[in-house]
Each structure stands twice: as structure tokens, then as C-alpha cells.
Design an enzyme around this catalytic site. Sequence first.
Site, PDB file in Angstrom:
ATOM      1  N   LYS A  75     -42.977 -55.718 -11.066  1.00  0.00           N
ATOM      2  CA  LYS A  75     -42.180 -54.542 -10.670  1.00  0.00           C
ATOM      3  C   LYS A  75     -40.702 -54.797 -10.945  1.00  0.00           C
ATOM      4  O   LYS A  75     -40.202 -55.892 -10.677  1.00  0.00           O
ATOM      5  CB  LYS A  75     -42.417 -54.279  -9.183  1.00  0.00           C
ATOM      6  CG  LYS A  75     -41.705 -53.062  -8.607  1.00  0.00           C
ATOM      7  CD  LYS A  75     -42.073 -52.876  -7.122  1.00  0.00           C
ATOM      8  CE  LYS A  75     -41.429 -51.666  -6.499  1.00  0.00           C
ATOM      9  NZ  LYS A  75     -41.790 -51.516  -5.073  1.00  0.00           N
ATOM     10  N   SER A 150     -43.724 -46.951  -3.824  1.00  0.00           N
ATOM     11  CA  SER A 150     -42.784 -47.014  -4.923  1.00  0.00           C
ATOM     12  C   SER A 150     -43.291 -47.845  -6.104  1.00  0.00           C
ATOM     13  O   SER A 150     -42.791 -47.684  -7.220  1.00  0.00           O
ATOM     14  CB  SER A 150     -41.442 -47.595  -4.453  1.00  0.00           C
ATOM     15  OG  SER A 150     -41.611 -48.915  -3.989  1.00  0.00           O
ATOM     16  N   SER A 174     -45.537 -49.466  -0.110  1.00  0.00           N
ATOM     17  CA  SER A 174     -45.394 -49.296  -1.558  1.00  0.00           C
ATOM     18  C   SER A 174     -46.393 -50.044  -2.423  1.00  0.00           C
ATOM     19  O   SER A 174     -46.412 -49.842  -3.635  1.00  0.00           O
ATOM     20  CB  SER A 174     -44.000 -49.714  -1.994  1.00  0.00           C
ATOM     21  OG  SER A 174     -43.128 -48.661  -1.761  1.00  0.00           O
TER      22      SER A 174
END
Length: 478
Positions: A75, A150, A174
Site C-alpha cells: 500500500k 482505504s 481499512s
Amino acid sequence: MQIPAGFYQVKKDIESHKYSLRDIMNEYLSRIESNKDLNAFTCVFEDVTSRADEVNEKILNGSSGKLAGLICSVKDVISIKGKPLTCSSGILSDFKALYSATAVERLENEDAIIIGKVNCDEFAMGSSNENSFHGPVLNPIDKTRVPGGSSGGSAVSVAADLCMISLGSETGGSIRQPASYCGITGLKVSYGRISRFGLTAFASSFDSIGVFGKEISDIASVLEVIAGYDENDSTSSEIPVDRYCSILEEDINTETFTIGIVDEYFSEGLNPEIKAGLNSLIEKLRAAGVKIKSVSLPYSKYVIQTYYILTSAEASSNLARYDGVRYGLREVNSTNLEEMYVNTRSEGFGTEVKRRIMLGTYVLSSGYYDAYYRKAQKVRRLIKSDFDRVFHEVDYILSPTTPTTAFKLKEKIDDPLSMYLNDIYTASINLAGIPAISIPAGYDSNGLPYGVQVIGKKFDESGLFKMHKLISNTINSN
Ligand code: GLN
């Protein structure tokens, strides 16, 4: 080319000269190229094929690390030295990381190969991956829908088979929420289990790195490597790391533990198809001999308010560092320092990040500190003690991961409150600092996946691996 499930099989196949790691890498690279419309990757690293040759050589001469054969994505809020670290924000659009996160360093030391960085909501704020400087990520199961957020890019990179596992991050759900929306497994570990060194701060007392995967054995192998104390993170725990892989080998005696079902989680707001699916799972577990007990978490009704007050407060303070002076974007047409701050931050941050900064600054301001911030801190303690009490009665808690399946792109973007309500079953776990896993549990009548969440006692990640095995076997047994 078909890539076998589980990196260990890949390693074995390389040993027996069925194919090389370069073949696997090339297959992933061409899949990433042909799935560009999903917008999962923000960059793919140039040196990955030569890295594949190096690891291949090590596998053949018997000198490879524990994760040789594993290919993963990271990420874009986690640092990899010399690579872009945009946090999906305009304010860091040209920024490159100066050092690697501890989790990344540990992965690479064991010969895992990181193929690239993946898209996410700006500074990990969001539940749909629509708040990104790089544009939204699409759900591979239905491209008109969000993948969740997210860590949407992480979830999609694994769900669409563009790599084997992904490192994501959690502040309030997330990892678990996008895992649920994309039909894969997502593990959020206890606060302090994995070093936060090199993870860009959103809300420091909540943040943690975690893992997405399709194969639970891959997730277990990765966690064994990246978990554990790190002198660069004073909040990382010294509690020894378990042998998660061997736990997956053990037989499960269903009569030795109790699973709690939270009354408050199965009431209004939960999609009826998810409710029915989970109820049937619970009945199957009961039939297999598991003790099921209904429990209550009365403070759950304050979770969303408490979570958003505290995380926004921490975010407003953490994001003060993006001021155009030290790194990242600087607006150069300003005539004085204050104007430069204002212009840089107005231009660099997106709408949701600005909303959180304003909310956070407000609840921390002297006139409102006691009414909001201090009160929320107290409620956080009550939410945590709810869990402490329940974990005296049961060993695990089973709940939905999300109230619904994946929603449509743009559906909630102008309605922050309904977006925030997506975190109803996940954010409490981060408030309490305990671990939880989202396991694929079924599909609704539109063919959209949903997950079941299992919550454990602090540092009982081992128990979650055991529950993954039990629940996946139970679901697949008919
Ligand atoms: N959806 C939550 C938020 O927007 C969770 C984010 C996260 O876990 N990073 O804050």
C-alpha cells in the site's frame, strides 16, 4: 499461465524445474498490464524480473530465505527506500521514501519480492478508495462498484490475482472492509504486533500494518516474518511471535472454546442476506460442537462518534508536517510564509483529508477539548472494557465485517456520514487495539462477496488462524 495457490508450491515447482520465478513474474506483469482499468497499482518496479532471477538462483542452490517465491504488493502509505511514497495525495505526488519500513525490510530480507505500490484513499482516510489523487480503484467482481477502502488497491491486487499477498494498513477497518468487499482474507493484527516504522501516520494510537491474501498459509508465513519487536517503534511489542504456520497444521477440537455473538451487531442496519448467511454459519458451527454464547457490547453505539473524533484529532496533528517547508509540494507563488502554508495545504490535500483536519482541529481547540476530545478518550476506555469483559466469557467474537456488500462508485461520496457508518463493525477493534480477521463467508444475490469477522484477545493472532481454518472448512463443507 496458471499460477499455483500458495507461494510454497511455487517454490517447490521452481526446485523441480517446472518453471522459473521469472515466468511467474512475467505472468503477473502481463496481468497487471491487462487489468490497468482497475487502477490498483500506482507503480510497478522496474527491477522485478532481475530480482526474480536472483531469488530463482538462490532457490536452486538452496540458499533462499523463508519467503522465496512470494510476490507481493505494498500500500502506498508504507515506505520502500528510493520508491515513490505518495499516500495517494497531491501533497506527496513527487515524494520518494528515504528509508524502508521495518515490515518491508523484513519481507525483502527473506526474499519476498515486492512488485509495486498500490492505490489507496489519501492518507488512508476513506472506505471506498475514491479519495485518491490517482483516481478510484474498481472492484474486479463488479467494475461499477467500489473495492472498499482505504486499502482498496491492496485488496484488488490480490483479488484479481495480480500478486499473491499485499501489505495494507488499518486505522478503523481499512483491511477488513475491502477484504470483505473483494472476497478475500484480510488480517488486522493487535496494536504493536507489527512495527509501524515506515508506515505514514494517520492516527498513531490506532494505526497498524496488516496482510491481505487468498491463501491463509501465505498470510501466516508473512506474519511470522514481519511481526515482532522493533527498536525503531517504541509501541511495538516484545511479546514473542508465534509459529502461525504450524497452528494451521494442528487439528481443531471444537469443544475447547466458546464463540460470542454480539446481540447489538445483528440488529438494524445489517443487510438481511448477510444476516441470514452468518446465522446459518453459526448454526453449522454449533452443530460441529462449538459452544456459542450471546454477548453484549453496550458501548458499540458510540463507536463511530468516538472513532472519528479521536482519529481526526490525531490526524490533524500528524498532518501538520505537510507544510511545504520540509518535503512534498510547495506552492511557490505565495508572498509570505503563512500564505505559503495555506496555499500549499489547500492545493495539496483532497476534500476528505481537509474535512478530517478541520474536524480534528475543532475537537482539540481549547473551548471544545473537554466536551469532545477528552470525553471521546473516556468512551474509548469504556469500549475497550466492554471487550475485556466479554473476553472473560468467550474466546472469540464472531460478527459481520461490513453492514452491506460493495456499493456503487459515487454512491456515498457526497454523504460522509453514510460512508463512515461502513466502519460500524470494524472501528471498535482499532479503538480497543485487539486483532481481527475478515474471512470470505458467501455472496449476496447479486454475486457480491461478504466476509465474516472473527475478533480475538490482544495478541491472540494464533487463535484467529485457528478460527480461519475452522470457519473456512465449515463454509466449504457443503
Ligand atoms: N474508513 C475508515 C476511515 O476513513 C478507516 C480508515 C482506515 O482504517 N485507514 O477512517
